[in-house]
Structures are given as C-alpha cells and as structure tokens.
Design an enzyme around this catalytic site. Structure first.
Site, mmCIF file in Angstrom:
data_model
loop_
_atom_site.group_PDB
_atom_site.id
_atom_site.type_symbol
_atom_site.label_atom_id
_atom_site.label_comp_id
_atom_site.label_asym_id
_atom_site.label_seq_id
_atom_site.Cartn_x
_atom_site.Cartn_y
_atom_site.Cartn_z
ATOM 1 N N ASP A 478 0.817 -1.027 -0.080
ATOM 2 C CA ASP A 478 -0.054 -0.024 -0.144
ATOM 3 C C ASP A 478 0.769 1.141 0.053
ATOM 4 O O ASP A 478 2.164 1.339 0.315
ATOM 5 C CB ASP A 478 -0.981 -0.054 1.363
ATOM 6 C CG ASP A 478 -2.094 0.545 1.070
ATOM 7 O OD1 ASP A 478 -2.384 1.460 0.010
ATOM 8 O OD2 ASP A 478 -3.234 0.410 1.762
ATOM 9 N N ASP A 548 -10.720 1.956 -3.201
ATOM 10 C CA ASP A 548 -11.078 1.795 -1.841
ATOM 11 C C ASP A 548 -12.772 1.504 -1.798
ATOM 12 O O ASP A 548 -13.210 1.188 -0.737
ATOM 13 C CB ASP A 548 -10.796 2.864 -1.163
ATOM 14 C CG ASP A 548 -9.418 2.413 -0.295
ATOM 15 O OD1 ASP A 548 -8.750 1.384 -0.548
ATOM 16 O OD2 ASP A 548 -8.713 3.376 0.468
HETATM 17 C C1 GLA Z 1 -5.637 2.046 2.053
HETATM 18 C C2 GLA Z 1 -6.109 0.698 1.281
HETATM 19 C C3 GLA Z 1 -7.282 -0.006 1.955
HETATM 20 C C4 GLA Z 1 -6.506 -0.620 3.359
HETATM 21 C C5 GLA Z 1 -6.154 0.611 4.083
HETATM 22 C C6 GLA Z 1 -5.425 0.165 5.426
HETATM 23 O O1 GLA Z 1 -6.815 2.890 2.324
HETATM 24 O O2 GLA Z 1 -6.579 1.112 0.059
HETATM 25 O O3 GLA Z 1 -7.276 -1.140 1.307
HETATM 26 O O4 GLA Z 1 -5.556 -1.631 3.243
HETATM 27 O O5 GLA Z 1 -5.333 1.260 3.525
HETATM 28 O O6 GLA Z 1 -5.173 1.139 6.280
#
Ligand code: GLA
Length: 729
Positions: A478, A548
């Site tokens: 990420d 997301d």
């Molecule tokens: C980001 C990712 C999510 C999740 C969060 C965790 O927003 O896109 O899928 O992994 O971080 O903090």
C-alpha cells in the site's frame, strides 16, 4: 521487417499490425515526423511537408525563409532554436543558457529490445516480431547527444518510445525537461480522452475537443495519482467502442508525469508525454546520461474496445512478469472492511474458517498487525508483529490458516513512516523533509526518502524478515499519501529537485529486489485503492487494488475507466457488505458478485455475520467464478454498454478461442416506462452456433451480435443478469 529504412530518402517506416509510423530527415539534418495512422504498405512522401514563409516563424542560419522549426512537424523538438511550441526537452548549461539545437547523426536498427536500466519496461517474448530503431541526434556546440528509441511489436499492434540524453561535454549541465515522446500530427480533428478521478472515485472518462490551447494532464504528487491516470487517447468525433481511430498512449512510470496536447496556429497538434517538468531538474555530470521511462502507444481504426484489448494482451504478456503472470489468481478474503484495526487472532481465524468453508482460497491480513498499530497514527516503519493483537505470533496465525487449506497474505505500507514509531525515533532524517520545517502530515504519516539506499536496505531486510517468518504467499503493498516536503538529507543542494524521481527509482529498486527474492509470492499494489494504478507498478506487481470504493454501482464506472488500458486480471475487485461503507448504498448480493467478477475476484466483509442464505449464495458465486476463472481473468473484454451513458452497464468476457462468452448486465434504477433493452454481443464467431447454457436455446454468433438479446424487465433497483453462451460443437 517491421521497420523499413529507405537510406536514399532517409525515411524510417515503422509498421505494427494496424499502424504505420513514419519519420525521416529533412534538409539533411533535422528529424521530422511524416505520418502516424492506418498501416500503409510503403511511404513515398505523398503528404510532402509544404514549406511556406509564415509570419513570425524564424529560420535556422543558412536556411531559406520557407524553412522554420516553428512549423516543421518534428520528432523531438528543442527549445530556443525557432520552435515556439512546447519543447520535448530543455537543458540548462553551465553558462546559464538554455538553448540547444539537435541535428541528426546516425541510426541503428536491431532485432529485439533492450531493458531500461532501473526502470520498468515492456519486453518481447521469443515468439514476438520485435524490432528497435534508435536515432541519434547531436548538439555539437553543447556536446549533448539525444538517443530516441522506438520499438515495434508488430503483431501486438504496439510501439514503445523512450529517450536517453548523454552529456558528452566537459561541464555539468541540468535537464529542466526530458519527455519520453513527442508526435506532431498535421491534423487537429481530434478529441482527447483522459481518465480523471479522486480517492474512491478513480478513472472517470472525460472526452473533449482538442482546441487552440495546451490541454494537459499531469501529476505533481510524487505518484501517478488517482486524479489523472498517465493515459490519454486521441479519437475522432465519430470514434466509438467498436469503430473509429484511437491513438492511445500510456506511461510506464509511477511518479510525476505530464501528458499534453497543443494545437498550434496552423492546426497541427503536438502530443507529448513524459516525466513532469514541474519542479524537475536533474544534474548530468560529464559522461552521465539520463534515461526516460517509456511510453507505450498504439493506433487502431477499430474503436476503443480494440485499443483496450490490444493493451490488455500486451500488458499481460509483455509487461507483467513472474510466477503469476499467466497463473490463475486466487479468490481472496481481506479483513479490512470486516474489522478495520479492531481484531485479534480469534476473530481472524473465525473469518478464515467461514471463508474457507465457502471456497475462498486466500486470507489477507490487512493493516494493523504490526508495531502498536490500533489506528492510522502510529507504527508505520516498525515491521514487527503486534503482540497485543497476535500474542502467538504471525507464524502461528499463518500456519493455522494454511492448516485450514487456505493461503495466507499480509499488508505492508513500506514507503511510509509514522512519527510515533521506533523507526522515527532512530532515524528522523530518513523521511522526506526540509531542515527547520515541520513536515506536512498525510493520513497521520510521513514519507520515507526512498532515494536513500540505507532506507531501501532497511525495508528490504524488514520485509524479508516478515516474509520468511511465516508461510506468506501474498503481499498487499500500500501507499496512502502523496509526497510533500521534498527535501532529502542525503542529496547536495544542487540535486534537491531530483528527490521525486530518485524516490521512484528507489521504489523500483526495492520492488525488483523483493519480487526477485520472493518470486512465488503474489504481490498486489495499492495506493488507497487505485491511486497508483499504472504500468510501472504492474511490471513488478501483476495486480492492483482498483479502488477503496467497493460499492458495486460506483465500481461500474471505476472498472470501466480502468479497463480502457489495464487488463481485467490486474484489477482487484471485491464483494463487500451492504449498506456499502463508502456510499451507504444497498445492492443485491448477486450484483455485488457479478460486478466483482469483472476482475480479480475476492471478498472484503465479515463473513461470520452473514445469514446462511447469504453464505450459500457466496458459495455459489465462488463455484461459478472458479468454473470460468480463466475466462474472467484472461478472456477478451468487450464493453457493451458504458455505465456513463445511461441507466445501465454491460460487458462480456469471451474466451480467447471464442468458445464461451459470459455476458453481464447491470441496471441502475428501476424506472417507469423504461425502454426494453437489447444487448448486442461482440467478439463471437459469426457463423458458429452458440447455446445459452441456462435455457438451451441456440443462436448463431451473427444473430447474437446483430439482433442481440432482450434483457428481461425486472422491477428491482441495481438488478443484474448474467448469460453464458457456449459454442455448439
Ligand atoms: C488503504 C487501502 C485499504 C486498506 C487501508 C488500510 O486505504 O486502500 O484497502 O488497506 O489502506 O489502512
């Protein structure tokens, strides 16, 4: 031969399956652009450049008044020698001047394609017809060489371009701009298509007329960003999904980029793409060179669908690498939307058990498993297990899960550091920051200086230690904030504006090392969803978390836009709970399922809270996906109805041998007096007979593609339907 060179006329003719790209030398020394468009068998200058004495168009010394670089269609225009349009590059010399003048010197024609040192790039397979042309231009006063590289993947219908600038002088110089690609079209009848967005709302299609100004998309955020994708296409007004010219361009790079289109006063259109020159300055000492990332480009006269399918095939085979390149991807469950930071081992195991029982293959432990991380304000950088949440350690959890017959995966956000962390206590100078300034915080965190080799080594070792500590076969990588406070503790004053590109090079170096060492681990990249969904990342990690936003209805347009360039198998798509966490919408489970099946399928919800009927439906979805997984992941995508146009969306995935087509239709709102929808399929064999697997009815391919199928009316919001057609033997 995909590259034909006429030495006498000094013309280079590059041919892909559908396109011809022609450039050559004029006035014995300038590299000009002659043609890019539908493939022609030979080029003999029928569209000869008209040399006209134009007002305010200056002339190079010794040239007639009819010859001006301001009006010449060029391949790599300079700054300050008479062309007032946007230059492709600009150099600041030791004496402070910024003018240069490139003349043609020589060329090279080779079979194959070389790697780009330290950068992701497409590569040929043994079976590909792949040829490379390099053209060397030289400024003999400045002693600067510019090497333009063009590679043609003939059958794949793709070309790539990149540039190398070499300082052959005895003095330091600075690159102020160094783009990867420039094309001067002698035609302005174009529309420009780009993909804009935001967090939770990535890859919206925007299409507008090219006009007399510079139209530019860019990122200056340090990553390619969710706000504009490093992709654009030039289309004709009449271009649709199934017909018309499409010139598509995509940048194989994950940092700041610029792509711009400039229609000039004589209706030529200059098209450029490369690293953003905003806040960019790169020092080249004597003998040093600068390698730009590459641009992938393709032309088709058969519409956006054909353009996308060319990109999908090319990226799957000639960009993605490693163990999972051609392998079926596992159906995963991710605990993020199920638990967020609030979990302990028992809860995770309950989710895993339920997930395994319905057929899910991989359990992914998301954020919160390390340091003292109970929210997003601490611990990034401390890649050691959080013993409060997982007192028995990571290995115990992982082996309990693999013991269930599932695989185990884990989340990292390696590029970041929390101020509340042991790492920050030890190395406050490892983040991007400027001395005496408090750095800007994003999502509670700072960004590590990946241009610093010590940081890269630390991350390599820390991640290695975790990956070796337990049976981990998947990593979600990420990156949740953009770059600010662009200062590096290890760079001298003169090189501070190199921070962002050095960051990207450091990231590539780290990913190369880790993906090589853990070659059988499946890596998925993520940047708050699709915030860094680009071809550079796909070279290292063959899938990306698309957004997301897991709402199935929002996903229709996010996945639609993403699919213009990136293959379905690279798009992470998960079924989440209802009401949806991002937008609050309630959508039937069936629709959430079929929308997630448009890509790399998974789940992201608390399965322990579901009713038995819901679990049974999920089990069926999973069986269905597994049965047709190869087609969902590696078939050809045909977009049938754009979600951006009406109250519905439809697409089909057709097996490469055209034996099976899976057609999906999603309606948005249930409307009164709604027209009866007919879906015209695409991509079938016209004369073959296809059977609808549910009803046994048979139709010829041409009937399904021309007469189409009637979508039954169902009075439910967000309803979806799926049909499977199989070729009769
Ligand atoms: C980001 C990712 C999510 C999740 C969060 C965790 O927003 O896109 O899928 O992994 O971080 O903090």
């Amino acid at each position: 031969m995909a590259i034909k060179i006429d030495l006498q006329k000094q013309v280079f003719h590059l041919q892909t399956r559908e396109a011809s790209y022609v450039c050559g030398i004029v006035e014995g020394e300038y590299l000009a652009h002659f043609y890019y468009g539908k493939r022609i068998q030979s080029y003999n200058g029928s569209n000869a450049i008209a040399y006209i004495d134009r007002g305010f168009a200056p002339n190079p010394p010794g040239k007639p008044r009819t010859f001006s670089l301001d009006t010449l269609p060029q391949e790599y225009p300079c700054y300050g020698n008479g062309d007032f349009r946007q230059p492709a590059y600009q150099i600041e010399f030791a004496d402070g001047t910024r003018v240069s003048d490139l003349k043609y010197e020589t060329y090279n024609h080779n079979i194959g394609k070389s790697e780009l040192a330290g950068l992701p790039a497409t590569y040929p397979l043994e079976s590909d017809t792949c040829e490379t042309l390099t053209i060397s231009l030289y400024d003999k006063i400045a002693k600067v060489r510019v090497i333009l590289t063009y590679t043609v993947f003939e059958e794949k219908n793709m070309m790539t371009r990149h540039v190398r600038i070499i300082n052959e002088s005895t003095e330091n110089l600075h690159l102020l701009r160094c783009l990867s690609m420039n094309i001067d079209f002698r035609d302005s009848d174009f529309e420009l298509l780009t993909l804009y967005g935001a967090h939770n709302n990535e890859k919206n299609v925007e299409r507008r007329q090219v006009n007399h100004q510079i139209q530019k998309i860019e990122s200056s955020r340090g990553t390619s960003s969710p706000h504009q994708a490093p992709y654009f296409a030039l289309l004709r007004k009449e271009t649709t999904e199934t017909q018309g010219d499409v010139y598509a361009f995509n940048f194989v790079y994950s940092g700041n980029f610029v792509a711009q289109v400039q229609q000039d006063h004589y209706d030529s259109v200059r098209v450029q793409m490369g690293i953003n020159d905003f806040d960019f300055k790169w020092q080249l000492k004597p003998g040093q060179d600068f390698q730009t990332p590459e641009v992938v480009m393709s032309y088709t006269s058969q519409g956006l669908g054909a353009s996308s399918r060319d990109f999908h095939q090319f990226y799957r085979h000639n960009l993605c690498r490693g163990h999972f390149k051609e392998k079926s991807r596992p159906i995963l469950i991710n605990n993020w939307e199920a638990t967020y930071f609030d979990f302990e081992e028992k809860k995770l195991l309950e989710i895993a058990k339920k997930a395994q029982a319905v057929g899910i293959e991989l359990f992914v432990l998301d954020d919160g498993w390390f340091g003292k991380r109970n929210d997003d304000t601490t611990s990034l950088g401390d890649w050691v297990v959080n013993e409060e949440k997982l007192p028995n350690g990571l290995n115990n959890l992982a082996t309990s899960i693999t013991g269930l017959g599932m695989e185990f995966g884990i989340w990292f956000e390696p590029e970041m550091i929390s101020q509340v962390s042991d790492l920050y206590k030890q190395h406050p100078d490892w983040c991007l920051r400027i001395e005496n300034r408090e750095p800007t915080i994003g999502r509670g965190q700072l960004v590590l200086d990946l241009g610093n080799p010590e940081v890269i080594n630390y991350l390599f070792n820390a991640i290695t230690k975790i990956l070796e500590s337990a049976p981990i076969t998947y990593v979600k990588w990420d990156m949740n904030r953009h770059l600010t406070d662009l200062g590096s503790a290890i760079l001298p004053t003169i090189q501070q504006s190199e921070v962002v590109h050095r960051y990207v090079l450091g990231l590539y170096n780290l990913m190369e090392r880790l993906t090589t060492k853990f070659s059988t681990v499946l890596f998925e990249s993520c940047s708050s969803g699709g915030g860094r969904y680009d071809a550079g990342m796909l070279y290292y990690m063959p899938q990306t978390w698309t957004s997301d936003n897991t709402d199935a209805i929002c996903r229709l347009s996010i996945q639609y836009g993403t699919s213009l360039v990136y293959p379905p198998v690279t798009m992470g798509c998960h079924v989440s709970t209802t009401p949806n966490h991002q937008v609050g919408r309630e959508t039937p489970l069936q629709t959430r399922g079929v929308v997630a099946m448009a890509g790399n399928f998974g789940y992201e919800l608390d399965v322990t809270k579901l009713e038995p009927t819901e679990l049974a439906e999920i089990e069926q979805q999973i069986q269905h996906y597994k049965k047709y997984r190869d087609i969902f992941q590696f078939g050809d995508l045909y977009r049938l109805l754009a979600p951006t146009q009406a109250n519905d969306a439809a697409w089909s995935m057709v097996s490469r041998d055209k034996e099976i087509a899976i057609v999906t239709y999603v309606k948005l709102l249930s409307l009164p007096a709604a027209p009866i929808k007919i879906l015209k399929l695409q991509g079938l064999e016209e004369t073959d007979i296809y059977e609808h697997t549910e009803t046994g009815e048979c139709f010829s391919g041409d009937e399904l593609m021309n007469a189409g199928i009637t979508v039954p009316r169902v009075k439910v919001d967000f309803h979806s339907q799926q049909w499977i057609f199989k070729k009769k033997q």
